[in-house]
Design a protein around this motif. Structure first.
Motif, PDB file in Angstrom:
ATOM      1  N   LEU A 108       0.858  -1.172   0.000  1.00 48.47           N
ATOM      2  CA  LEU A 108       0.000   0.000   0.000  1.00 48.47           C
ATOM      3  C   LEU A 108       0.901   1.231   0.000  1.00 48.47           C
ATOM      4  N   GLY A 109       0.555   2.213  -0.756  1.00 49.31           N
ATOM      5  CA  GLY A 109       1.373   3.415  -0.789  1.00 49.31           C
ATOM      6  C   GLY A 109       2.291   3.450  -2.002  1.00 49.31           C
ATOM      7  N   GLN A 110       2.477   2.279  -2.672  1.00 49.89           N
ATOM      8  CA  GLN A 110       3.306   2.225  -3.884  1.00 49.89           C
ATOM      9  C   GLN A 110       2.377   2.195  -5.097  1.00 49.89           C
ATOM     10  N   THR A 111       1.775   3.305  -5.379  1.00 50.14           N
ATOM     11  CA  THR A 111       0.735   3.274  -6.411  1.00 50.14           C
ATOM     12  C   THR A 111       1.295   3.386  -7.825  1.00 50.14           C
ATOM     13  N   GLU A 112       2.406   4.092  -7.980  1.00 48.80           N
ATOM     14  CA  GLU A 112       2.934   4.321  -9.338  1.00 48.80           C
ATOM     15  C   GLU A 112       3.252   3.013 -10.056  1.00 48.80           C
ATOM     16  N   ALA A 113       4.003   2.138  -9.360  1.00 48.44           N
ATOM     17  CA  ALA A 113       4.400   0.868  -9.974  1.00 48.44           C
ATOM     18  C   ALA A 113       3.173   0.023 -10.314  1.00 48.44           C
ATOM     19  N   ALA A 114       2.186   0.027  -9.436  1.00 50.84           N
ATOM     20  CA  ALA A 114       0.990  -0.785  -9.651  1.00 50.84           C
ATOM     21  C   ALA A 114       0.211  -0.301 -10.869  1.00 50.84           C
ATOM     22  N   ARG A 154       3.956   4.755   4.142  1.00 49.20           N
ATOM     23  CA  ARG A 154       5.160   5.188   3.407  1.00 49.20           C
ATOM     24  C   ARG A 154       4.809   5.470   1.935  1.00 49.20           C
ATOM     25  N   PRO A 155       3.979   6.450   1.688  1.00 47.57           N
ATOM     26  CA  PRO A 155       3.489   6.673   0.326  1.00 47.57           C
ATOM     27  C   PRO A 155       4.597   7.100  -0.634  1.00 47.57           C
ATOM     28  N   ASP A 156       4.544   6.610  -1.870  1.00 46.72           N
ATOM     29  CA  ASP A 156       5.443   7.142  -2.897  1.00 46.72           C
ATOM     30  C   ASP A 156       4.915   8.513  -3.330  1.00 46.72           C
ATOM     31  N   ARG A 157       5.630   9.159  -4.264  1.00 47.37           N
ATOM     32  CA  ARG A 157       5.287  10.549  -4.573  1.00 47.37           C
ATOM     33  C   ARG A 157       3.846  10.682  -5.057  1.00 47.37           C
ATOM     34  N   SER A 158       3.469   9.762  -5.937  1.00 45.00           N
ATOM     35  CA  SER A 158       2.123   9.833  -6.497  1.00 45.00           C
ATOM     36  C   SER A 158       1.060   9.584  -5.430  1.00 45.00           C
ATOM     37  N   ALA A 159       1.313   8.604  -4.554  1.00 40.44           N
ATOM     38  CA  ALA A 159       0.353   8.314  -3.488  1.00 40.44           C
ATOM     39  C   ALA A 159       0.268   9.480  -2.509  1.00 40.44           C
ATOM     40  N   PHE A 160       1.422  10.089  -2.246  1.00 39.23           N
ATOM     41  CA  PHE A 160       1.439  11.186  -1.289  1.00 39.23           C
ATOM     42  C   PHE A 160       0.610  12.359  -1.801  1.00 39.23           C
ATOM     43  N   LYS A 161       0.816  12.667  -3.102  1.00 38.50           N
ATOM     44  CA  LYS A 161       0.040  13.764  -3.696  1.00 38.50           C
ATOM     45  C   LYS A 161      -1.454  13.504  -3.595  1.00 38.50           C
ATOM     46  N   PHE A 162      -1.809  12.244  -3.871  1.00 40.74           N
ATOM     47  CA  PHE A 162      -3.215  11.854  -3.814  1.00 40.74           C
ATOM     48  C   PHE A 162      -3.771  12.022  -2.394  1.00 40.74           C
TER      49      PHE A 162
END
Lengths: 278, 278
Positions: free
Chosen positions: A53-59, A86-94
């Protein structure tokens, strides 16, 4: 042609059912499996990506590369804290955009659905693909609720709907008008377990498990299965009330047989015809 | 002169405090102690009658014979099922009249208060007699809630108020926007215990314990004490929010010291100024 089905898989057996459906119909599937949530068996013999969870870009990238245009989110996902995420950049923005901390569970899932739609995916409910999962009205097995149980069902509906207004929980246990427990993040299994010792003398209680009013149905419908029936029996309950058209039942014939074995009723109720008065 | 105070005593240490208050002021007291609920120490050195819930005739007669005109109901009483209650004739008539099974906890207590008033008693709140129990606004100890904790307090208020609409529960635990648990009949101690393992990584959660909107204040105000603080700390919480003018604190100096020892905040909040948006 819509390509393989994208499956964002949470826990429990339902994601595997959907995978098997896609494989048997020849449609194919690509599974996004979530560490700590998805069962290992879910991804056997099917294209997939393990992620957290939090690694949305790769998914999202993997789903697009696999040619998936339609997505289904299925199976429970324990909601994490921001620290765990631990959100990635895209998840964090969301998350910043939707206001992670002020949203309830369903508000958050609704925002996830919307964000995936903005990525170009079509989001479908698992019940659209596995049509025999949605509960109809009436009793599953041979046991039916008596008048006292009907009272407890009414009280349970009022409680779940009140909770739903704050976007919390989907289930409650009521015995003889007494609310023994209300479900938050611990899940229905834990709710049933703690209601065993809280049980009063006299006729046992009822588990009421419904969808929330206004619930994002494509992301998170309440689900029961054989294990739910067995745990309810172990907690001394007399029955389970679920929502016709709003609750999923995994393997209805087995659930019905388990209810008969345990002497429990399972009833699908139409909420429209059971107006709740708190 | 109003005669000795009639005390209908539930569990916990608060009934004993009230007994000691009545003895030390020379007013005197007559205690109705309830089997399975009242602590034995409560009735030491004071006139009393042990009874069970459901045996109302004997209790009312004893109170009248003792010359008690004013009554206080104090301390938690676990709500029984009809089977456990084994009501006597008078209790049965009362329960049938008020509709035992369709009432929530507070609805039932309100009906009890009204019935006792019809018997000629004046019902007073424990906070009227022990004036230093009611919480004021602001922090108890040296620790104060940060912005994240304030968010969790707001979410908690919304959840308790939603539950209150269905006349269930007075407490919830919220961590980082996630509702870890909601209290039903199990009580705050059990709520805190199960929220320990449900805790997510990151800053700990907050216990929010409030009176319900429209709660019968003379029968059942939410209460915290030193043990609540210690259990909250053991569950990994960062603080406790209670309602100014609506929550009782047993032994405020000791509670404040316990909070400082554990590094927890305890804040009395004015609900009017914290309008809750679900």
């Amino acid at each position: 042609m819509t390509g393989p089905l994208g499956i964002v898989a949470g826990g429990g057996p339902l994601p595997r059912r959907l995978v098997e459906h896609c494989l048997s119909t020849g449609r194919g599937a690509f599974v996004v499996a979530i560490e700590g949530h998805t069962e290992a068996a879910t991804v056997e013999g099917v294209d997939h990506l393990w992620t957290r969870l939090g690694q949305t870009e790769a998914a999202i990238q993997a789903l697009k590369q696999a040619g998936a245009k339609e997505l289904v989110m299925v199976g429970p996902v324990k909601r994490p804290s921001m620290t765990e995420l631990r959100p990635d950049r895209s998840a964090f923005k969301f998350l910043a955009k939707v206001g992670f901390r002020s949203l309830g569970d369903d508000g958050l899932l609704g925002a996830v659905v919307k964000a995936l739609e903005e990525e170009g995916f079509t989001i479908r409910g698992v019940d659209e693909l596995l049509g025999d999962l949605l509960v109809g009205e009436g009793c599953f097995g041979v046991v039916e609720p008596d008048e006292l149980a009907q009272h407890d069902i009414q009280r349970g509906i009022a409680v779940v709907h009140a909770m739903g207004a704050a976007d919390v929980g989907q289930a409650t246990v009521v015995q003889d008008g007494i609310v023994l427990g209300v479900e938050a993040v611990e899940g229905t299994d834990a709710l049933l377990e703690r209601c065993g010792p809280l049980r009063r003398d006299g006729p046992g209680g009822v588990l009421v498990k419904l969808s929330k009013p206004g619930q994002e149905r494509r992301a998170d419908l309440p689900t029961i299965g054989v294990e739910t029936v067995e745990r309810a029996a172990a907690a001394g309950l007399r029955g389970i009330a679920i929502e016709a058209g709003g609750t999923l039942v995994v393997d209805a014939p087995a659930v019905s047989a388990a209810a008969d074995r345990a002497g429990l009723f399972i009833i699908g109720i139409s909420i429209g015809s059971h107006a709740a008065t708190p």
